[in-house]
Motif scaffolding. Structure first.
Motif, PDB file in Angstrom:
ATOM      1  N   GLY A 112      35.548  54.192  49.768  1.00  0.00           N
ATOM      2  CA  GLY A 112      34.781  53.068  50.299  1.00  0.00           C
ATOM      3  C   GLY A 112      33.550  53.495  51.092  1.00  0.00           C
ATOM      4  O   GLY A 112      32.693  52.673  51.397  1.00  0.00           O
ATOM      5  N   ALA A 113      33.493  54.776  51.444  1.00  0.00           N
ATOM      6  CA  ALA A 113      32.394  55.314  52.252  1.00  0.00           C
ATOM      7  C   ALA A 113      32.098  54.384  53.435  1.00  0.00           C
ATOM      8  O   ALA A 113      33.014  53.768  53.974  1.00  0.00           O
ATOM      9  N   THR A 114      30.836  54.280  53.835  1.00  0.00           N
ATOM     10  CA  THR A 114      30.510  53.347  54.917  1.00  0.00           C
ATOM     11  C   THR A 114      30.028  52.028  54.326  1.00  0.00           C
ATOM     12  O   THR A 114      30.072  50.983  54.969  1.00  0.00           O
ATOM     13  N   ALA A 115      29.598  52.086  53.057  1.00  0.00           N
ATOM     14  CA  ALA A 115      28.935  50.936  52.452  1.00  0.00           C
ATOM     15  C   ALA A 115      29.874  49.754  52.202  1.00  0.00           C
ATOM     16  O   ALA A 115      29.496  48.602  52.400  1.00  0.00           O
ATOM     17  N   VAL A 116      31.110  50.031  51.770  1.00  0.00           N
ATOM     18  CA  VAL A 116      31.972  48.928  51.331  1.00  0.00           C
ATOM     19  C   VAL A 116      32.347  47.995  52.475  1.00  0.00           C
ATOM     20  O   VAL A 116      32.435  46.779  52.293  1.00  0.00           O
ATOM     21  N   GLU A 117      32.521  48.535  53.687  1.00  0.00           N
ATOM     22  CA  GLU A 117      32.872  47.668  54.815  1.00  0.00           C
ATOM     23  C   GLU A 117      31.780  46.628  55.080  1.00  0.00           C
ATOM     24  O   GLU A 117      32.050  45.561  55.631  1.00  0.00           O
ATOM     25  N   SER A 118      30.564  46.944  54.686  1.00  0.00           N
ATOM     26  CA  SER A 118      29.473  45.986  54.869  1.00  0.00           C
ATOM     27  C   SER A 118      29.512  44.868  53.834  1.00  0.00           C
ATOM     28  O   SER A 118      28.764  43.900  53.929  1.00  0.00           O
ATOM     29  N   VAL A 119      30.369  45.015  52.826  1.00  0.00           N
ATOM     30  CA  VAL A 119      30.509  43.978  51.804  1.00  0.00           C
ATOM     31  C   VAL A 119      31.847  43.260  51.967  1.00  0.00           C
ATOM     32  O   VAL A 119      31.917  42.034  51.958  1.00  0.00           O
ATOM     33  N   SER A 120      32.915  44.028  52.142  1.00  0.00           N
ATOM     34  CA  SER A 120      34.243  43.437  52.308  1.00  0.00           C
ATOM     35  C   SER A 120      35.155  44.392  53.067  1.00  0.00           C
ATOM     36  O   SER A 120      35.376  45.521  52.628  1.00  0.00           O
ATOM     37  N   LEU A 143      38.389  45.010  51.072  1.00  0.00           N
ATOM     38  CA  LEU A 143      38.227  45.961  49.976  1.00  0.00           C
ATOM     39  C   LEU A 143      38.159  47.387  50.525  1.00  0.00           C
ATOM     40  O   LEU A 143      38.784  48.303  49.987  1.00  0.00           O
ATOM     41  N   HIS A 186      29.254  45.587  61.175  1.00  0.00           N
ATOM     42  CA  HIS A 186      29.645  45.454  59.770  1.00  0.00           C
ATOM     43  C   HIS A 186      29.968  43.995  59.447  1.00  0.00           C
ATOM     44  O   HIS A 186      29.587  43.480  58.388  1.00  0.00           O
ATOM     45  N   ARG A 196      28.223  41.282  56.665  1.00  0.00           N
ATOM     46  CA  ARG A 196      28.938  40.457  55.678  1.00  0.00           C
ATOM     47  C   ARG A 196      28.555  38.987  55.829  1.00  0.00           C
ATOM     48  O   ARG A 196      28.332  38.283  54.848  1.00  0.00           O
ATOM     49  N   TYR A 249      24.452  48.342  49.718  1.00  0.00           N
ATOM     50  CA  TYR A 249      25.903  48.125  49.814  1.00  0.00           C
ATOM     51  C   TYR A 249      26.433  47.435  48.562  1.00  0.00           C
ATOM     52  O   TYR A 249      27.514  47.741  48.068  1.00  0.00           O
ATOM     53  N   PHE A 282      26.556  49.751  45.710  1.00  0.00           N
ATOM     54  CA  PHE A 282      27.676  50.686  45.898  1.00  0.00           C
ATOM     55  C   PHE A 282      28.979  50.086  45.354  1.00  0.00           C
ATOM     56  O   PHE A 282      29.710  50.730  44.605  1.00  0.00           O
ATOM     57  N   VAL A 283      29.246  48.834  45.732  1.00  0.00           N
ATOM     58  CA  VAL A 283      30.498  48.197  45.292  1.00  0.00           C
ATOM     59  C   VAL A 283      30.500  48.012  43.769  1.00  0.00           C
ATOM     60  O   VAL A 283      31.489  48.308  43.092  1.00  0.00           O
ATOM     61  N   ALA A 287      40.630  42.320  45.533  1.00  0.00           N
ATOM     62  CA  ALA A 287      40.218  42.218  46.934  1.00  0.00           C
ATOM     63  C   ALA A 287      39.054  41.258  47.136  1.00  0.00           C
ATOM     64  O   ALA A 287      38.871  40.721  48.225  1.00  0.00           O
TER      65      ALA A 287
END
Lengths: 297, 184
Positions: free
Chosen positions: A43-51, A54, B91, B95, B111, B114-115, B177
């Motif tokens: 998830g690196a740092t990027a995924v937390e900024s989306v969900s 997740l 963060h 979102r 971001y 990335f996903v 998710a």
């Protein structure tokens, strides 16, 4: 000592030399690394900024696989971001039943369950607490007392969880380096942020972070780090900033101290190592001196 | 007292409530701003951002550049004398901004790329990730700004053609998710 090894994506791509040198050094120190099958991005740092769900699920997925395939052993993650993401699951999920349930509901699509039994460790933690300074020092074969090294620990291996070192004034990396026989550059930038992904999306701001670290490191012969993102950021923009200094991964330097050649430790794969630095490392005792070395390239 | 502020907050910014709760204990000491390595480039310092958040100023908070200049170093989090999860709040604000301020979505291009990327490839393939990010940003200057860095990486053999061996590995987890509308 056995570990479920989580190299993370960077160590398969731009930081292959970190993966390789970690394996070399751990093997020499009798640490047995077992691959976690089918591990995926943490998830690196990027995924937390989306969900957030997740991000937690991606990390928990890897821990669930480790619990199932390699029960009873700790997970070793050399990359700082991977370490933090996996560690966050270990720290946050067991104390929040609802969150644990919702993550496990997501993991159920792969018939996986995270139980919270596995412990996540960073390379520095393992070197200090499982191997210990005595054994770390016992393998040193080359005199590196003419080398001054700036220890750069970075952020995410130290923060926000205080696990094995001080989150603001880290000591472990410097202590390991001293055990390798090098001099430690006195500076206050060991845990300062390298700019992380700002170098990708806000370059000018990220460059100031890199500049500040590279400037503070002047006077040292090299910087040693334990994070693939820090290494990339500190090396890639040296030309832009007009500041030159080699940036090595800790196990690369340990390998050198242990007598492996700079070629074997893949110093030529780093972006910023000048030939003069490589020459100061050779001639040395070569890798062939060790019988049980891992597969070369 | 402050009834009007509270009413305003509840009426105008219900989505902010959860994040506001995270920083409710903020006493405006400014330790976060003084600790932040990127505060110099922000439109609101972290301290100002928390104040605006507590006042329910949704547009200002979610529209600020500040939230995208957080590099997740967690220095503010470990130093906050109130023990507030400030990096986590940043963060959460990113979102919310994606959800509530569609006009600022281009700021989250990295971001989102990335996903999408890991949903397809399972692991990060650095070159392919950057290509996706360039496409998403729709800014032709962006790839150009990476030319020098790209060439250095290429010369060192650090740029790889995407490896398809883990393709689809994370698709089920990503889809489970994230509701469809959350993906792009």
């Amino acid at each position: 000592m056995k570990y479920a090894y989580f190299p993370g994506c960077s160590l398969m791509e731009s930081a292959k030399e970190y993966d390789f040198s970690t394996k070399v050094v751990m093997e020499l120190l009798d640490g047995k690394l077992r691959d976690i099958p089918d591990w995926g991005c943490c998830g690196a740092t990027a995924v937390e900024s989306v969900s957030r769900e997740l991000a937690l699920s991606l990390a928990a997925r890897n821990l669930a696989i480790a619990e199932k395939a390699l029960p009873g052993i700790d997970v070793l993650a050399p990359c700082s971001a991977c370490y933090l993401n996996l560690r966050r699951v270990q720290e946050e999920l067991p104390k929040d039943r609802e969150l644990m349930q919702s993550v496990n509901k997501i993991l159920s699509v792969e018939d996986l369950v995270y139980s919270g039994s596995v412990s996540v460790r960073h390379l520095l933690d393992v070197l200090e607490n499982d191997i210990g300074y005595e054994r770390l020092g016992a393998h040193v074969q080359r005199d590196l007392s003419n080398l001054t090294v700036a220890p750069y620990t970075g952020c995410q291996v130290l923060r926000p969880y205080r696990v094995f070192d001080d989150p603001e004034r880290p000591q472990v990396l410097a202590k390991i380096l001293k055990t390798m026989g090098v001099n430690v550059h006195p500076w206050g930038h060991s845990s300062r942020c390298c700019g992380a992904s700002l170098l990708a999306n806000h370059r000018a701001v990220g460059l100031e972070a890199v500049r500040s670290i590279l400037e503070a490191a002047q006077g040292a012969d090299c910087i040693v780090t334990v994070c693939p993102m820090c290494q990339m950021n500190l090396e890639l923009y040296q030309g832009t900033l007009g500041l030159r200094i080699p940036v090595l991964y800790l196990p690369q330097l340990m390998g050198i101290a242990y007598g492996f050649s700079s070629d074997f430790m893949r110093l030529d794969e780093n972006l910023s190592i000048p030939s003069t630095f490589l020459e100061s490392m050779t001639p040395g005792i070569h890798a062939e001196n060790f019988n049980n070395r891992p597969e070369g390239r | 007292m402050h009834a009007s502020t509270e009413t305003l907050s509840i009426r105008e910014a219900p989505a902010l409530a959860k994040v506001r709760e995270m920083v409710m204990g903020c006493m405006q000491c400014g330790t976060c701003s003084a600790s932040c390595p990127n505060a110099f480039a922000m439109d609101y310092t972290p301290r100002q951002l928390w104040r605006l958040l507590l006042l329910g100023q949704e547009q200002e908070v979610l529209g600020s550049k500040t939230i995208y200049l957080c590099s997740s170093c967690y220095t503010c989090t470990v130093r906050c004398p109130r023990g507030l999860p400030l990096t986590e709040a940043m963060h959460a604000l990113k979102r919310l901004a994606w959800e509530r301020l569609p006009q600022t979505r281009s700021r989250a291009a990295f971001y989102q790329a990335f996903v999408e990327h890991i949903r397809i490839y399972g692991r990060v393939q650095e070159s392919a990730l950057m290509a996706r990010y360039f496409a998403k940003s729709r800014d032709p200057r962006l790839p150009l700004s990476f030319t020098a860095a790209g060439l250095r990486l290429l010369r060192k053999g650090k740029l790889h053609v995407p490896d398809a061996s883990h393709k689809g590995m994370l698709k089920r987890v990503v889809d489970a998710a994230m509701p469809k509308e959350g993906r792009t």
